[in-house]
Design a protein around this motif. Structure first.
Motif, PDB file in Angstrom:
ATOM      1  N   LYS A  87       0.783  -1.380  -0.037  1.00 53.75           N
ATOM      2  CA  LYS A  87      -0.159  -0.040  -0.112  1.00 53.75           C
ATOM      3  C   LYS A  87       0.897   1.301   0.024  1.00 53.75           C
ATOM      4  N   ARG A  89       2.087   2.375   2.631  1.00 54.42           N
ATOM      5  CA  ARG A  89       1.279   2.932   3.921  1.00 54.42           C
ATOM      6  C   ARG A  89       2.427   3.496   4.855  1.00 54.42           C
ATOM      7  N   ASP A  93       0.615   4.673  10.618  1.00 54.44           N
ATOM      8  CA  ASP A  93      -0.900   4.383  10.443  1.00 54.44           C
ATOM      9  C   ASP A  93      -1.417   3.051  10.638  1.00 54.44           C
ATOM     10  N   ILE A  96      -6.808  -2.042  10.913  1.00 56.10           N
ATOM     11  CA  ILE A  96      -7.726  -2.521  11.886  1.00 56.10           C
ATOM     12  C   ILE A  96      -7.731  -3.916  11.885  1.00 56.10           C
ATOM     13  N   ILE A 134     -11.985   1.265  19.427  1.00 53.48           N
ATOM     14  CA  ILE A 134     -10.260   1.281  19.724  1.00 53.48           C
ATOM     15  C   ILE A 134     -10.112   0.967  21.258  1.00 53.48           C
ATOM     16  N   LEU A 149       1.243   1.774  18.946  1.00 55.79           N
ATOM     17  CA  LEU A 149       0.312   2.394  19.850  1.00 55.79           C
ATOM     18  C   LEU A 149      -0.382   1.381  20.840  1.00 55.79           C
ATOM     19  N   ALA A 153      -7.454  -1.405  17.336  1.00 55.57           N
ATOM     20  CA  ALA A 153      -9.025  -1.129  16.578  1.00 55.57           C
ATOM     21  C   ALA A 153      -9.193  -2.155  16.088  1.00 55.57           C
ATOM     22  N   ALA A 175      -6.347  -5.881   8.537  1.00 53.68           N
ATOM     23  CA  ALA A 175      -6.942  -5.350   7.055  1.00 53.68           C
ATOM     24  C   ALA A 175      -7.232  -3.940   7.060  1.00 53.68           C
ATOM     25  N   HIS A 233     -13.586   8.805  15.986  1.00 47.50           N
ATOM     26  CA  HIS A 233     -12.359   8.951  15.193  1.00 47.50           C
ATOM     27  C   HIS A 233     -12.400   9.062  13.812  1.00 47.50           C
ATOM     28  N   HIS A 261      -5.281  10.986  15.057  1.00 45.22           N
ATOM     29  CA  HIS A 261      -5.645  10.000  15.927  1.00 45.22           C
ATOM     30  C   HIS A 261      -6.090   8.830  14.952  1.00 45.22           C
ATOM     31  N   PRO A 263      -5.356   8.054  10.806  1.00 50.19           N
ATOM     32  CA  PRO A 263      -4.875   8.599   9.597  1.00 50.19           C
ATOM     33  C   PRO A 263      -5.702   8.722   8.649  1.00 50.19           C
TER      34      PRO A 263
HETATM   35  P1  AMP Z   1      -8.158   1.726   6.840  1.00 49.20           P
HETATM   36  O1  AMP Z   1      -8.547   0.360   7.345  1.00 49.20           O
HETATM   37  O2  AMP Z   1      -7.208   1.748   5.695  1.00 49.20           O
HETATM   38  O3  AMP Z   1      -9.621   2.558   6.739  1.00 49.20           O
HETATM   39  O4  AMP Z   1      -7.671   2.614   7.859  1.00 49.20           O
HETATM   40  C1  AMP Z   1      -7.828   2.003   9.319  1.00 49.20           C
HETATM   41  C2  AMP Z   1      -8.127   3.332  10.190  1.00 49.20           C
HETATM   42  O5  AMP Z   1      -8.072   2.805  11.411  1.00 49.20           O
HETATM   43  C3  AMP Z   1      -6.832   4.328   9.908  1.00 49.20           C
HETATM   44  O6  AMP Z   1      -7.265   5.572   9.786  1.00 49.20           O
HETATM   45  C4  AMP Z   1      -6.072   4.211  11.453  1.00 49.20           C
HETATM   46  O7  AMP Z   1      -5.670   5.219  11.748  1.00 49.20           O
HETATM   47  C5  AMP Z   1      -7.187   3.685  12.285  1.00 49.20           C
HETATM   48  N1  AMP Z   1      -6.778   3.176  13.491  1.00 49.20           N
HETATM   49  C6  AMP Z   1      -6.370   1.888  13.551  1.00 49.20           C
HETATM   50  N2  AMP Z   1      -5.945   1.566  14.851  1.00 49.20           N
HETATM   51  C7  AMP Z   1      -5.973   2.613  15.435  1.00 49.20           C
HETATM   52  C8  AMP Z   1      -5.865   3.046  16.822  1.00 49.20           C
HETATM   53  N3  AMP Z   1      -5.135   2.133  17.773  1.00 49.20           N
HETATM   54  N4  AMP Z   1      -6.076   4.355  17.156  1.00 49.20           N
HETATM   55  C9  AMP Z   1      -6.664   5.142  16.349  1.00 49.20           C
HETATM   56  N5  AMP Z   1      -7.010   4.892  15.293  1.00 49.20           N
HETATM   57  C10 AMP Z   1      -6.458   3.776  14.575  1.00 49.20           C
END
Ligand code: AMP
Ligand code: MG
Length: 372
Positions: A87, A89, A93, A96, A134, A149, A153, A175, A233, A261, A263
């Motif tokens: 990605k 990435r 970031d 989940i 989270i 962190l 999530a 993922a 968030h 918090h 990305p």
């Molecule tokens: P995506 O799966 O690409 O939509 O991105 C997952 C989203 O979950 C991103 O914006 C991450 O920043 C957010 N995320 C995942 N884990 C955490 C966490 N521990 N705290 C805050 N945000 C999180």
């Protein structure tokens, strides 16, 4: 896939102690990406093949009800590293983590006593489904998954194919959305191919996503004798109105210059390559001579005279004729992608009303309108 982590330091370490580094794909020795179809009736071969790859530490794009995800076994850090690489990435970031059953929550999170009742209520109401919580992280979850962190999530996907793979694999699945970083999220297998062809071995095609927007993300703050506070968030398919029954919803404030918090909450995200501008009332839009414009409108109905007023080079309506926010959410990324591929100079987007799902739609449109 011979992916490796290559940090391109940009601005030193952030508050999470990680270099703001893009992890880039090196020598991705995957010549082409296979598409394997899976329907609700006939998913066994796809499930078996996807699980084989995931167990072997590979990454696979999978359908979820929100958007297509790029999956890795969450307990294999080398596999998770391949997700970041494919990605591009940034390492700050976090991903989940998807659990196959409620029981698996205890494998990835340590739910504090003072919020356990709320977590149970939310899980009962919204899981499987597009709500991500989270929570404090279980030590078994690799730090790469959570970007260092102390929280993780977590959600449980409702997509039958994703669920079957999650269960058969036995381990939680990390993922993020299956697109290159900052780009439009994919809501179909063909959109995944446009983003990641040659970077991943396989996409499981489970049809178009039924929600079309990424999950709602919240954290929970307990309050003595009162309903907890839900810090939102990321706005998503589970709306503020739906959550209010269980807690007080407050948006997480974004502060300039600080790592976000979530990305997905970066000012520029979900962005087409073509500049996108939100015009409060497209009737006021005046085209510049010689430029090609596309219109991203809500209903695009016969009474919306602006749809024909200018000679738009392309028009995509989010909910043609009927104007339903749920349909607009499902079609948003598809429509943005169509316009992005139409050779335009600019995409002019009509706002939708900011109620219910409209909050999440406008969140994505605004971020898509900011240039990286
Ligand atoms: P995506 O799966 O690409 O939509 O991105 C997952 C989203 O979950 C991103 O914006 C991450 O920043 C957010 N995320 C995942 N884990 C955490 C966490 N521990 N705290 C805050 N945000 C999180
Ligand atoms: Mg994403």
């Amino acid at each position: 896939m011979a992916a490796s982590l290559v940090g391109r330091a940009k601005g030193g370490t952030g508050k999470y102690g990680f270099a703001s580094a893009a992890i880039v794909c090196q020598n991705s020795g995957v010549p082409e990406t296979r598409i394997v179809h899976a329907s609700d009736e006939d998913m066994k071969p796809a499930v078996r093949e996807a699980c084989g790859l995931l167990r072997a530490g590979e990454i696979v794009a999978l359908p979820t009800e929100t958007v297509y995800g790029l999956a890795a076994d969450a307990f294999q850090p080398e596999a998770v590293a391949k997700v970041f690489a494919a990605k591009e990435r940034p390492a700050f970031d976090p991903l989940i983590v998807h659990i196959g059953s409620r029981r698996d929550l205890a494998r990835v999170a340590l739910v504090p006593e003072d919020i356990s009742e709320t977590v149970n209520q939310l899980a009962t109401e919204f899981w499987p489904g597009p709500l991500t919580m989270i929570l404090p992280k279980h030590p078994d979850v690799p730090d790469l998954v959570t970007s260092g962190l102390p929280t993780v999530a977590v959600r449980q996907s409702a997509h039958p194919v994703f669920r079957a793979i999650n269960k058969e694999l036995g381990n939680p699945i990390a993922a993020p959305s299956a697109n290159r970083f900052g780009r439009i999220s994919p809501t179909s297998a063909s959109a995944v191919i446009k983003e990641l062809d040659g970077r991943i071995p396989m996409v499981v095609d489970g049809g178009a996503c039924s929600e079309g927007l990424e999950s709602t993300i919240l954290s929970i703050e307990p309050r003595d004798g009162k309903k907890p506070i839900f810090r939102l968030h990321r706005a998503g398919p589970i709306t503020k109105e739906q959550l209010q029954k269980f807690g007080k919803v407050e948006k997480v404030k974004e502060r300039a210059g600080e790592l976000p918090h979530a990305p997905g909450q970066l000012p520029s995200h979900y962005a087409p390559v073509t500049p996108l501008r939100i015009v409060e009332d497209p009737r006021d839009f005046r085209p510049e001579e010689g430029k090609r414009y596309g219109l991203l409108c809500y209903r695009g109905g016969d009474d919306d005279a602006y749809v024909r007023r200018h000679e738009w080079d392309a028009v995509e309506a989010l909910s043609p004729g009927s104007g339903k926010l749920a349909e607009a959410a499902i079609r948003l990324f598809f429509a943005m992608r169509q316009l992005d591929e139409a050779g335009l100079d600019e995409i002019i987007a009509e706002p939708v009303s900011e109620t219910g799902l409209g909050v999440a739609i406008m969140d994505r449109l605004r971020r898509a309108s900011v240039r990286p």
